[in-house]
Design a protein around this motif. Structure first.
Motif, PDB file in Angstrom:
ATOM      1  N   CYS A 234       0.669 -27.694  31.939  1.00 36.35           N
ATOM      2  CA  CYS A 234       0.070 -26.351  32.038  1.00 36.35           C
ATOM      3  C   CYS A 234      -1.441 -26.393  31.851  1.00 36.35           C
ATOM      4  O   CYS A 234      -2.140 -25.460  32.265  1.00 36.35           O
ATOM      5  CB  CYS A 234       0.710 -25.393  31.020  1.00 36.35           C
ATOM      6  N   LYS A 274       8.199 -29.144  22.982  1.00 33.02           N
ATOM      7  CA  LYS A 274       8.000 -28.023  23.895  1.00 33.02           C
ATOM      8  C   LYS A 274       8.365 -26.753  23.122  1.00 33.02           C
ATOM      9  O   LYS A 274       8.801 -26.806  21.979  1.00 33.02           O
ATOM     10  CB  LYS A 274       8.840 -28.197  25.148  1.00 33.02           C
ATOM     11  N   CYS A 278       8.524 -22.327  27.135  1.00 33.96           N
ATOM     12  CA  CYS A 278       8.496 -23.383  28.157  1.00 33.96           C
ATOM     13  C   CYS A 278       9.666 -23.280  29.145  1.00 33.96           C
ATOM     14  O   CYS A 278       9.569 -23.775  30.266  1.00 33.96           O
ATOM     15  CB  CYS A 278       8.518 -24.757  27.508  1.00 33.96           C
ATOM     16  N   CYS A 281       8.817 -22.278  32.561  1.00 31.37           N
ATOM     17  CA  CYS A 281       7.767 -23.044  33.236  1.00 31.37           C
ATOM     18  C   CYS A 281       8.360 -23.906  34.346  1.00 31.37           C
ATOM     19  O   CYS A 281       9.410 -24.517  34.177  1.00 31.37           O
ATOM     20  CB  CYS A 281       7.076 -23.934  32.214  1.00 31.37           C
ATOM     21  N   TYR A 284       9.155 -27.549  33.409  1.00 30.58           N
ATOM     22  CA  TYR A 284       9.959 -27.739  32.190  1.00 30.58           C
ATOM     23  C   TYR A 284      10.726 -29.072  32.168  1.00 30.58           C
ATOM     24  O   TYR A 284      10.724 -29.787  31.171  1.00 30.58           O
ATOM     25  CB  TYR A 284      10.934 -26.573  32.010  1.00 30.58           C
ATOM     26  N   CYS A 287       7.975 -32.109  32.100  1.00 28.45           N
ATOM     27  CA  CYS A 287       6.975 -32.130  31.042  1.00 28.45           C
ATOM     28  C   CYS A 287       7.582 -32.521  29.691  1.00 28.45           C
ATOM     29  O   CYS A 287       8.675 -32.091  29.354  1.00 28.45           O
ATOM     30  CB  CYS A 287       6.346 -30.741  30.935  1.00 28.45           C
ATOM     31  N   GLY A 289       5.623 -32.049  26.896  1.00 30.29           N
ATOM     32  CA  GLY A 289       4.903 -31.244  25.900  1.00 30.29           C
ATOM     33  C   GLY A 289       3.903 -32.105  25.144  1.00 30.29           C
ATOM     34  O   GLY A 289       3.816 -33.315  25.365  1.00 30.29           O
ATOM     35  N   PHE A 303      -0.549 -23.292  25.288  1.00 28.17           N
ATOM     36  CA  PHE A 303       0.410 -23.800  26.273  1.00 28.17           C
ATOM     37  C   PHE A 303       1.127 -22.633  26.950  1.00 28.17           C
ATOM     38  O   PHE A 303       2.038 -22.034  26.402  1.00 28.17           O
ATOM     39  CB  PHE A 303       1.422 -24.737  25.587  1.00 28.17           C
ATOM     40  N   PRO A 305       3.265 -21.173  30.147  1.00 26.71           N
ATOM     41  CA  PRO A 305       4.107 -21.641  31.258  1.00 26.71           C
ATOM     42  C   PRO A 305       3.481 -21.446  32.636  1.00 26.71           C
ATOM     43  O   PRO A 305       2.901 -20.400  32.906  1.00 26.71           O
ATOM     44  CB  PRO A 305       5.366 -20.770  31.139  1.00 26.71           C
TER      45      PRO A 305
END
Ligand code: SF4
Length: 306
Positions: A234, A274, A278, A281, A284, A287, A289, A303, A305
């Motif tokens: 993000c 995360k 999230c 997102c 998701y 990622c 995190g 952070f 989304p």
């Protein structure tokens, strides 16, 4: 709207072998500073670990620590890794010992195929203030120069911190000048010394992102391979394909006294974090995190989304 093509790049499974934690630098952000009390492995232990991991199918080795090149047996263990059959032998180092061309040559003859020096600033002033060793920048830069002269693939690592993040573009230009092959910007992991000095060394990740992108642009334009570690998708819009999530191979980590066979799982489930938001997102599933210590100290507001 720009579309981003991303694809995972499969690599050989890797052994990340920590030989011990002693070092000739004392970086203000060192994540293993707390582990020095565990001591150093013996030559025999290291050889056994090399054999075991090879038998389990791994063909890529990263020697790391601490600073693995200050060991008296470093040439012996590198040539042993070559004899055992490892195809890729990377030395992760602060690069200072390679300021001796003779040593650099011996390491290449022993079997080093990849050189992973850490450089944390475009000037001695920034780098040496972080390593807390005057003269270390000059030695590391000379080390990179020496190893490049020997034709070895060089992958530089940079830890992103408060004192250096604004100079990441200048550092990228220096890497281009030094003709390295790849560089990686890794957001500081708040453990060890980084935890102790966090007010001095940990920047806000959202403040860092524009400088990371400028630095990446310089490397990309010059044809270097570039990577970013521990900054989530993000915050890296349009640069997602450079995130480490797409590059890091499955890794076994052998510490002093314990080991983790599937580090990628431990990293995702215990190391990174995360957030509830999230789930909305689009990144998701890919990622990981940020490292979990960051939101513990600074919250999760940065952070958002995608
Ligand atoms: S919002 Fe969460 S899942 Fe999406 S990129 Fe950021 S940290 Fe990763």
């Amino acid at each position: 709207m720009k579309t981003v093509e991303v694809s995972a790049q499969p690599r050989m499974e890797r052994l990340d072998l920590k030989v011990g934690y002693a070092c000739i630098n004392d970086c203000k952000f060192c994540v293993v500073a707390d582990k020095r009390k565990y001591g150093e492995k013996t030559t025999q232990q290291i050889k056994q670990e090399l054999v075991d991991s090879y038998r389990e199918g791994r063909r890529e080795i990263v020697f790391t620590g601490g600073e693995c090149t200050i060991r008296e047996d470093i040439l012996e263990i590198v040539s042993f890794a070559k004899e055992v059959g490892y195809l890729n032998i990377q030395i992760q180092t602060n690069g200072r010992t390679f300021s001796s061309f003779d040593f650099a040559k011996k390491m290449v003859l022993a079997g080093m195929t990849e050189f992973g020096p850490a450089l944390h600033g475009p000037t001695a002033e920034i780098h040496d203030s972080l390593t807390r060793r005057p003269g270390s920048w000059r030695q590391t830069v000379l080390g990179i120069h020496n190893v490049k002269k020997l034709g070895i693939r060089t992958l530089a690592n940079v830890v992103i911190t408060k004192p250096n993040y604004k100079s990441l573009p200048e550092l990228a230009s220096l890497f281009v000048k030094l003709k390295i092959d790849q560089f990686q910007f890794a957001f500081v992991h708040i453990l060890g010394n980084a935890r102790q000095y966090y007010t001095e060394v940990v920047p806000r990740v959202s403040a860092v992102a524009p400088y990371v992108k400028k630095g990446l642009d310089i490397g990309i334009k010059a044809g270097l391979r570039v990577m970013v570690e521990a900054i989530p998708f993000c915050l890296m819009k349009d640069y997602e394909k450079y995130l480490s999530e797409f590059f890091i191979p499955p890794t076994q980590v052998k510490e002093v006294g314990w080991q983790i066979d599937k580090f990628e799982e431990t990293r995702k489930t215990q190391g990174k974090k995360k957030f509830l938001t999230c789930v909305n997102c689009k990144w998701y599933s890919l990622c990981e995190g940020p490292w979990k210590e960051y939101p513990e100290l600074f919250g999760e507001k940065e952070f958002k989304p995608a």
